[in-house]
Design an enzyme around this catalytic site. Sequence first.
Site, PDB file in Angstrom:
ATOM      1  N   MET A  98      -6.258   2.797  -1.718  1.00 48.03           N
ATOM      2  CA  MET A  98      -6.381   1.369  -2.635  1.00 48.03           C
ATOM      3  C   MET A  98      -7.439   0.373  -2.106  1.00 48.03           C
ATOM      4  O   MET A  98      -7.084   0.478  -1.223  1.00 48.03           O
ATOM      5  CB  MET A  98      -5.387   0.719  -2.939  1.00 48.03           C
ATOM      6  CG  MET A  98      -4.673   1.750  -3.995  1.00 48.03           C
ATOM      7  SD  MET A  98      -2.776   0.595  -4.626  1.00 48.03           S
ATOM      8  CE  MET A  98      -2.128   0.697  -2.845  1.00 48.03           C
ATOM      9  N   GLY A 186      -4.903  -4.092   0.325  1.00 49.81           N
ATOM     10  CA  GLY A 186      -5.925  -2.912   0.584  1.00 49.81           C
ATOM     11  C   GLY A 186      -4.673  -2.379   1.114  1.00 49.81           C
ATOM     12  O   GLY A 186      -4.416  -2.712   1.953  1.00 49.81           O
ATOM     13  N   SER A 187      -5.211  -0.999   0.359  1.00 46.15           N
ATOM     14  CA  SER A 187      -3.492  -0.218   1.601  1.00 46.15           C
ATOM     15  C   SER A 187      -3.926   1.454   0.738  1.00 46.15           C
ATOM     16  O   SER A 187      -4.726   2.282   0.415  1.00 46.15           O
ATOM     17  CB  SER A 187      -1.877  -0.711   1.882  1.00 46.15           C
ATOM     18  OG  SER A 187      -1.717  -1.223   0.054  1.00 46.15           O
ATOM     19  N   ARG A 188      -2.658   2.203   0.990  1.00 44.91           N
ATOM     20  CA  ARG A 188      -2.526   3.358   0.254  1.00 44.91           C
ATOM     21  C   ARG A 188      -1.248   3.502  -0.026  1.00 44.91           C
ATOM     22  O   ARG A 188       0.050   2.972   0.361  1.00 44.91           O
ATOM     23  CB  ARG A 188      -3.199   4.041   1.386  1.00 44.91           C
ATOM     24  CG  ARG A 188      -2.425   5.615   1.475  1.00 44.91           C
ATOM     25  CD  ARG A 188      -2.616   6.592   2.599  1.00 44.91           C
ATOM     26  NE  ARG A 188      -2.094   7.969   3.150  1.00 44.91           N
ATOM     27  CZ  ARG A 188      -2.067   8.417   3.962  1.00 44.91           C
ATOM     28  NH1 ARG A 188      -2.602   7.618   4.799  1.00 44.91           N
ATOM     29  NH2 ARG A 188      -1.327   9.538   3.969  1.00 44.91           N
TER      30      ARG A 188
END
Length: 216
Positions: A98, A186-188
């Site tokens: 993301m 923001g990340s995953r």
Amino acid sequence: MMLEKIFPKVHQEGYKFLVISVILTLILWSISDFFGFIFTLITIWVYYFFRDPERTIIDDDNYLVSPADGLVTAIKEVKGPIELGLESKTFTRVSIFMNVFNCHVNRSPSTGKIEDIFYKPGKFLNASLDKASEENERNYYKIKLNNGEEIIITQIAGLIARRIVCEVEQGQELKQGDRIGMIRFGSRVDIYFKNKKVLAKLGQNVVAGESLLASD
């Protein structure tokens, strides 16, 4: 409907950031048109970062829908998370990155019950790196599906992300597409599953609660 698409509701995590951004923007407009304009753009970005739009859920447990908006960066066979005692089992893992422009609200891929939630402190490496799954701060959700199978959702903090938000609890019943939390800035998200045909493709942009990742 069109108005909701242009101005979606804001996730509760975003209100304080939005208020701070608006106040700073008003102050800066009184000092400098340039900086006031810049912070106006930042305020718009904060609003859209914390957007929480409604999604059209397929409501079919023969499929797993995406738990996150973003880009499919990896599809591979891996051992299950050691933190959940699943290191002796092999799963298919789909990783979704993301970026800061994606909607960051995460959703349940299928109907089921949360058997376990485990938070693991860790590093803040770039979430697009494969080793982020094992080294970064993360939160695991083990969900037992109605057919008895288990899936695992992992929220992984990234280079910028510093807060994983969990909105559910152990033992809670979930419907496909229900919100389970978000990750700020923001990340995953990784999803682990077994005995399913992968429908997602590398490089595909997926939408939480709507895009089909796998099928029976």
